[in-house]
Scaffold this active site. Structure first.
Site, short mmCIF file in Angstrom:
data_model
loop_
_atom_site.label_atom_id
_atom_site.label_comp_id
_atom_site.label_asym_id
_atom_site.label_seq_id
_atom_site.Cartn_x
_atom_site.Cartn_y
_atom_site.Cartn_z
CG ASP A 6 15.98 18.62 -33.50
OD1 ASP A 6 16.31 18.37 -34.66
OD2 ASP A 6 15.31 19.63 -33.19
CG HIS A 17 14.71 22.68 -35.36
ND1 HIS A 17 14.92 21.33 -35.21
CD2 HIS A 17 14.07 22.82 -36.53
CE1 HIS A 17 14.41 20.68 -36.24
NE2 HIS A 17 13.88 21.58 -37.07
N1 NAI Z 1 10.65 22.27 -35.93
C1 NAI Z 1 10.72 21.12 -36.53
O1 NAI Z 1 11.24 20.14 -35.96
C2 NAI Z 1 10.22 20.92 -37.92
C3 NAI Z 1 9.74 21.98 -38.66
N2 NAI Z 1 9.30 21.80 -39.94
C4 NAI Z 1 8.80 22.98 -40.64
O2 NAI Z 1 7.37 23.00 -40.61
C5 NAI Z 1 6.89 23.81 -41.68
C6 NAI Z 1 5.73 23.12 -42.40
O3 NAI Z 1 6.18 21.96 -43.02
P1 NAI Z 1 5.22 21.10 -43.98
O4 NAI Z 1 3.89 20.88 -43.35
O5 NAI Z 1 6.01 19.94 -44.42
O6 NAI Z 1 5.06 22.12 -45.21
P2 NAI Z 1 3.93 22.15 -46.35
O7 NAI Z 1 4.41 23.03 -47.42
O8 NAI Z 1 3.47 20.76 -46.67
O9 NAI Z 1 2.72 22.86 -45.59
C7 NAI Z 1 2.80 24.17 -45.16
C8 NAI Z 1 1.40 24.72 -45.19
O10 NAI Z 1 1.46 26.03 -44.62
C9 NAI Z 1 0.55 26.83 -45.35
N3 NAI Z 1 0.89 28.24 -45.13
C10 NAI Z 1 1.84 28.97 -45.72
N4 NAI Z 1 1.80 30.24 -45.29
C11 NAI Z 1 0.81 30.29 -44.37
C12 NAI Z 1 0.26 31.32 -43.56
N5 NAI Z 1 0.73 32.58 -43.62
N6 NAI Z 1 -0.76 31.03 -42.74
C13 NAI Z 1 -1.27 29.78 -42.68
N7 NAI Z 1 -0.82 28.77 -43.44
C14 NAI Z 1 0.22 29.02 -44.27
C15 NAI Z 1 0.68 26.37 -46.78
O11 NAI Z 1 -0.47 26.72 -47.55
C16 NAI Z 1 0.83 24.86 -46.61
O12 NAI Z 1 -0.43 24.19 -46.67
C17 NAI Z 1 8.10 24.08 -42.58
O13 NAI Z 1 8.60 25.38 -42.29
C18 NAI Z 1 9.09 23.04 -42.13
O14 NAI Z 1 10.42 23.41 -42.39
C19 NAI Z 1 9.27 20.57 -40.50
C20 NAI Z 1 9.72 19.48 -39.81
C21 NAI Z 1 10.24 19.57 -38.48
O1 OAA Z 2 14.99 19.74 -41.91
C1 OAA Z 2 14.00 20.39 -42.24
O2 OAA Z 2 13.99 21.36 -43.00
C2 OAA Z 2 12.70 20.03 -41.60
C3 OAA Z 2 12.97 19.96 -40.15
O3 OAA Z 2 13.03 20.95 -39.48
C4 OAA Z 2 13.39 18.67 -39.61
O4 OAA Z 2 13.17 17.62 -40.23
O5 OAA Z 2 13.94 18.68 -38.51
#
Ligand code: NAI
Ligand code: OAA
Length: 327
Positions: free
Chosen positions: A159, A187
């Site tokens: 952000d 967030h």
């Molecule tokens: N804080 C931030 O700024 C941001 C946060 N996110 C969040 O990050 C998270 C991951 O996003 P992506 O990688 O795009 O999702 P994705 O679905 O591509 O990957 C998530 C992975 O986590 C694994 N997973 C699920 N449960 C699990 C567990 N209990 N233990 C270990 N692994 C587990 C899944 O098998 C999958 O490979 C989402 O919750 C998303 O909303 C995404 C972008 C920015």
């Molecule tokens: O918006 C979402 O769900 C993924 C995220 O946290 C971001 O891009 O900041």
């Protein structure tokens, strides 16, 4: 040669994992002379895909990569971790708010917190990325016996970077000319990107961008809604920029902060700026030694800023109350 830093990453076979692991292994996170050992954690069903990612890590022949372990066992995965990057969890889809994920993802962080308490290194620091990251961080922190609360962080750096980029584009400068950019609160779409205290080339943003309507009605919603805009455009949530945010977060926590500046990360409030103690809220943070950190004191808050921060904190209180059974 320095001893390797052990980095555990959950959700390592996911989108963010795919963008993150190669940056860590290349030295982008800890510097060009610091070896790293990766401990990659996935659910059983994703372990075969994770093996493919490990094959690619092997194929990079990274000089700094001291070893890779893959596992679905949390104690094995967090064993000796100096950093635990909690990415694994379900991302939101179009039309969802991040806290709609609380019921799906919240429980993941109880067992992970417990395993971190049992198995990680004494100096472990934990960065929660999986959404809703502030409240998931709170859950992990409450379950990690023996790990001090100041070692828990939730990511708002993406952000901050988004906000810097938007302000720079409007002012016609480079994003590195924007400093003191604080994201306050959650967030989520209530976060407050504080343009009042940010600076462009050392001057207050409000002097350089003389357009309060744009700052309030275009800039703030653009940052708050940027994640949703990426999901709409890409059909999947931010991954490369999120991974970059993780790299920046850890680097900022490990590197003395430039004089007069700060960075954004959500930490466990001790009541600073009237934010209820115990909540994981984003605030302006500095570190002098790359180890301990402090909340920057004395940031002036206009009435407008106060209202925005209070609204985001109220949302955090609501999320905390919704997961009482997990705390
Ligand atoms: N804080 C931030 O700024 C941001 C946060 N996110 C969040 O990050 C998270 C991951 O996003 P992506 O990688 O795009 O999702 P994705 O679905 O591509 O990957 C998530 C992975 O986590 C694994 N997973 C699920 N449960 C699990 C567990 N209990 N233990 C270990 N692994 C587990 C899944 O098998 C999958 O490979 C989402 O919750 C998303 O909303 C995404 C972008 C920015
Ligand atoms: O918006 C979402 O769900 C993924 C995220 O946290 C971001 O891009 O900041």
């Amino acid at each position: 040669m320095k001893n390797p830093i052990t980095v555990s990453v959950t959700g390592a076979a996911g989108q963010i994992g795919y963008a993150l692991l190669f940056r860590i292994a290349s030295g982008a996170m800890f510097g060009p002379d610091q070896p790293v050992a990766l401990r990659l954690i996935e659910i059983e069903a994703a372990l075969p895909a994770l093996e493919g990612v490990v094959m690619e890590l092997d194929d990079c022949a990274f000089p700094l990569l001291a070893g890779v372990t893959t596992t679905a066992d949390l104690d094995e995965g967090f064993r000796g971790a100096n950093w635990a990057l909690l990415v694994g969890s379900v991302p939101r889809g179009p039309g969802m708010e991040r806290n709609d994920l609380l019921g799906i993802n919240g429980q993941i962080f109880t067992g992970q917190g417990e395993a971190i308490g049992r198995s990680a290194a004494d100096d472990v620091r934990v960065v929660v990325v999986g959404n809703p990251c502030n409240t998931n961080c709170l859950i992990a922190m409450r379950h990690a016996a023996g790990v001090p609360s100041e070692r828990f962080f939730a990511m708002t750096r993406l952000d901050e970077n988004r906000a810097k980029s938007q302000l720079a584009a409007k002012a016609g400068v480079h994003s590195s000319d924007v400093t003191n950019m604080c994201i306050w609160g959650n967030h989520s779409s209530t976060q407050y990107p504080d343009f009042y205290s940010a600076k462009i080339q050392g001057k207050p943003v409000t002097e350089v961008i003389d357009d309060m309507a744009w700052l309030k009605d275009t800039f703030i919603p653009a940052v708050q809604q940027r994640g949703a805009a990426i999901i709409k455009a890409r059909g999947a949530s931010s991954a490369a920029s999120a991974a970059n945010g993780v790299v920046d977060t850890v680097r900022s926590l490990c590197t003395p902060t430039a004089a007069g500046d700060w960075f954004s990360v959500a930490v466990c409030s001790r009541g600073e700026y009237g934010i209820e103690a115990g909540l994981i809220a984003s605030m302006p943070i500095r570190t002098e030694d790359g180890k301990s950190w402090s909340v920057v004191e004395g940031v002036e808050l206009s009435e407008y800023s106060r209202e925005k921060i209070d609204a985001s904190v109220a949302e955090l209180q609501g999320e905390r109350d919704a997961v009482k059974h997990l705390l």
